[in-house]
Write a protein that holds these residues in place. Structure first.
Motif, mmCIF file in Angstrom:
data_model
loop_
_atom_site.group_PDB
_atom_site.id
_atom_site.type_symbol
_atom_site.label_atom_id
_atom_site.label_comp_id
_atom_site.label_asym_id
_atom_site.label_seq_id
_atom_site.Cartn_x
_atom_site.Cartn_y
_atom_site.Cartn_z
ATOM 1 N N LYS A 56 6.620 5.941 113.181
ATOM 2 C CA LYS A 56 7.662 6.694 112.471
ATOM 3 C C LYS A 56 9.042 6.258 112.944
ATOM 4 O O LYS A 56 9.971 6.103 112.140
ATOM 5 N N TYR A 57 9.177 6.029 114.251
ATOM 6 C CA TYR A 57 10.457 5.572 114.809
ATOM 7 C C TYR A 57 10.797 4.180 114.266
ATOM 8 O O TYR A 57 11.932 3.926 113.859
ATOM 9 N N SER A 80 9.783 2.834 111.524
ATOM 10 C CA SER A 80 10.098 2.986 110.101
ATOM 11 C C SER A 80 11.512 3.518 109.905
ATOM 12 O O SER A 80 12.274 3.014 109.063
ATOM 13 N N LYS A 81 11.868 4.520 110.698
ATOM 14 C CA LYS A 81 13.196 5.132 110.592
ATOM 15 C C LYS A 81 14.294 4.125 110.939
ATOM 16 O O LYS A 81 15.385 4.163 110.378
ATOM 17 N N THR A 82 13.984 3.213 111.861
ATOM 18 C CA THR A 82 14.964 2.225 112.319
ATOM 19 C C THR A 82 15.077 1.047 111.357
ATOM 20 O O THR A 82 15.991 0.235 111.465
ATOM 21 N N LYS A 132 9.981 -0.664 105.497
ATOM 22 C CA LYS A 132 9.942 0.727 105.954
ATOM 23 C C LYS A 132 8.520 1.209 106.211
ATOM 24 O O LYS A 132 8.292 2.166 106.945
#
Length: 271
Positions: free
Chosen positions: A106-107, A109-111, A119
């Protein structure tokens, strides 16, 4: 003061050739919930993103186990997140390690928006205990494009695995991983539940194993490969002749071949 600033800048954003390195990024509150991110220069729109998991019997080691392999994969032009995760104990089990991996993804992807890489739809690679987690996460979450597992313990409820762990005095590690005591007479449902062999889903899977591995017998990968084939799931098994539990990753020429096989598999499934 200027020199100190430059040192910090180098430490937190170094460049290895065409690969930018961002170490020890926190994806959670624990000191072990960190990852190193390797990001190539250039247009990253169609570049594969790899989640890499280290080994260490779920109870030791860290990013240092896989930092060279992460850099070698990144230098092929891939984005790589070299992920650390918490050790198992009386309150942290496999489900918590899967939660860690999910939080790390998730991190990443967020970055992605910061650097322009994908993503979602990542690839996951693991070694030893990390290979077990890569398989289990990939098969249960079903959100990976491909899985690569090196010297993977895949059927933890098999008698030979439990016997080996018992003889080595480390049966408690499997119990902590499963969050349940081992039943000597069999029927260890909790252990079966965390065995990749019992959770297979349709994710292309590359297995690499040394036939001289005295920690995780090569039959673990052979049996998983046969089951994947039986279920019609795309898979490939590479046996490293004479190699032990490191699968030749500590031998320069074999590591080069392993990295090539891993990256070829990822590229094949990055469409």
């Amino acid at each position: 003061m200027k020199h100190y600033f430059l040192f910090l800048l180098f430490a937190f954003c170094s460049s290895f050739g065409q690969t930018n390195y961002f170490p020890h990024l926190s994806y959670g509150k624990s000191s072990q919930q960190i990852l190193d991110l390797y990001v190539p220069n250039g247009n990253l729109k169609d570049v594969p993103v790899v989640i890499l998991l280290h080994g260490g019997s779920w109870s030791m080691g860290g990013l240092e186990y896989t930092n060279k392999h992460a850099l070698d994969i990144a230098n092929k032009g891939f984005v790589v997140a070299n992920v650390d995760y918490r050790y198992i104990n009386d309150t942290i089990s496999a489900k918590d390690l899967l939660t860690d991996i999910g939080a790390a993804i998730k991190y990443v992807s967020k970055t992605s928006g910061k650097y322009g890489y994908a993503k979602k739809e990542y690839h996951i690679v693991g070694i030893s205990a990390g290979a077990h987690l890569a398989l289990l996460y990939g098969y249960t979450k079903r959100n990976m494009k491909s899985i690569t597992a090196l010297c993977a313990p895949s059927k933890l409820d098999s008698p030979e695995v439990l016997e080996l762990r018992k003889n080595s005095g480390h049966l408690d590690i499997i119990e902590k991983l499963a969050g349940a005591k081992i039943n000597p007479s069999g029927n260890n449902v909790a252990v079966t539940k965390i065995s990749p062999f019992s959770n297979i889903s349709n994710i292309p899977t590359l297995l690499i194993h040394g036939n001289a591995d005295n920690v995780v017998d090569v039959s673990q990968s052979q049996n998983l490969y046969n089951e994947l084939k039986r279920k019609g799931i795309e898979t490939k098994l590479i046996i490293r002749e004479g190699k032990g539990h490191d699968v030749g990753m500590n031998t320069p020429e074999t590591e080069i071949q392993n990295i090539k096989d891993i990256t070829d598999w990822i590229l094949q499934h990055n469409k």
